[in-house]
Design a protein around this motif. Sequence first.
Motif, PDB file in Angstrom:
ATOM      1  N   TRP A   1      -0.011  28.844 -36.038  1.00 38.04           N
ATOM      2  CA  TRP A   1       0.279  28.550 -37.450  1.00 38.04           C
ATOM      3  C   TRP A   1       1.537  29.270 -37.920  1.00 38.04           C
ATOM      4  CZ3 TRP A   1      -2.071  25.286 -40.927  1.00 38.04           C
ATOM      5  CH2 TRP A   1      -1.749  25.456 -42.263  1.00 38.04           C
ATOM      6  N   LEU A   2       1.699  30.516 -37.459  1.00 38.23           N
ATOM      7  CA  LEU A   2       2.836  31.329 -37.911  1.00 38.23           C
ATOM      8  C   LEU A   2       4.121  31.033 -37.136  1.00 38.23           C
ATOM      9  CD1 LEU A   2       1.025  34.786 -38.308  1.00 38.23           C
ATOM     10  CD2 LEU A   2       1.671  33.194 -40.129  1.00 38.23           C
TER      11      LEU A   2
ATOM     12  N   GLY B   1       4.062  25.740 -35.468  1.00 35.27           N
ATOM     13  CA  GLY B   1       4.129  24.628 -36.416  1.00 35.27           C
ATOM     14  C   GLY B   1       2.755  24.394 -37.013  1.00 35.27           C
ATOM     15  N   LYS B   2       2.715  24.210 -38.323  1.00 39.33           N
ATOM     16  CA  LYS B   2       1.422  24.124 -39.012  1.00 39.33           C
ATOM     17  C   LYS B   2       0.656  22.853 -38.654  1.00 39.33           C
ATOM     18  CE  LYS B   2       2.650  27.090 -42.914  1.00 39.33           C
ATOM     19  NZ  LYS B   2       3.810  27.688 -42.241  1.00 39.33           N
TER      20      LYS B   2
ATOM     21  N   THR C   1      -0.580  22.923 -34.970  1.00 40.23           N
ATOM     22  CA  THR C   1      -1.656  23.904 -34.803  1.00 40.23           C
ATOM     23  C   THR C   1      -2.939  23.436 -35.477  1.00 40.23           C
ATOM     24  OG1 THR C   1      -0.022  25.683 -34.746  1.00 40.23           O
ATOM     25  CG2 THR C   1      -2.306  26.308 -35.149  1.00 40.23           C
ATOM     26  N   LEU C   2      -2.816  22.850 -36.662  1.00 40.68           N
ATOM     27  CA  LEU C   2      -4.006  22.387 -37.387  1.00 40.68           C
ATOM     28  C   LEU C   2      -4.753  21.318 -36.591  1.00 40.68           C
ATOM     29  CD1 LEU C   2      -5.695  22.431 -39.992  1.00 40.68           C
ATOM     30  CD2 LEU C   2      -4.168  20.680 -40.916  1.00 40.68           C
TER      31      LEU C   2
END
Length: 273
Positions: A66-67, A70-71, A74-75
């Motif tokens: 996430w950090l 890439g959001k 990762t989600l």
Amino acid sequence: MEIVKKLIVIILGALLLAIGLNIFLIPANVFASGFTGVAQLIATLIPLSTGILLLLLNIPVAILGWLKIGKAFTLYSFLNVVLTTIFLEIIPVIEISSDLLLNAVFGGVILALGAGITLKWGASSGGLDIIALFLSRKSDRPVGIYFFGLNALIVITSGLLFDWERALYTLVSLYVSSRVIDAIYTRHVKLTAFIITKNADKLKKTIHDRITRGITRIPAKGGYSQEEKEIVMIVITRYELYELKKVIQEVDPSAFTNIVETAGIFGLFRKEN
């Protein structure tokens, strides 16, 4: 509709992963690659299920992804892990064959189908994919080094815990999985995209907004139409291919794109903000 399709694919991928584990690999003590294999190994030593251990191992990895990665990627990857855990708890562990080779081959194929379609739609099964991508970005070493290291550790540990015959069948499962994923989705770590477009300015801006990569623009002219165009060249990882396709379709659906495998690169690989 795009999100709905992606969610359906992720659910199907998680279901296939759980079937491959609970019906073929786990009953035979043959191990999968990456964090799934690590979870299997730990489950043989402590009274926790493979699914719960897989989820626990992926929580810190999801935070890292996430950090740093890439959001969205990762989600969707963590969602795949959660769904895999749920399916692993629901589907009973049953042995439909006592033949180790059949279990290794069919388990490897089914796991690869689940992982391959998930990768093709812009997510992953989490774990080592995210860690290897992060380490590769930091050091610019090939992602394959990290996969090889952990998978070698899984094979050796399975041989020490059980017997070397099962370790060899684990190698068979890993090989089969890699070949099937090759057929579904590229396993080449880095790819180069050559995009021939009449809308290079907007394409460049959109790529920079959504993919952390540098771009080279090359003047070009249509051989038949004689129209002035540009070739936008970008080197990406296999994880970013899905997002790049979406960007091109949104900005210039008529653009011609050639994706080639990249054996190696020198110099700066990421766009610094």
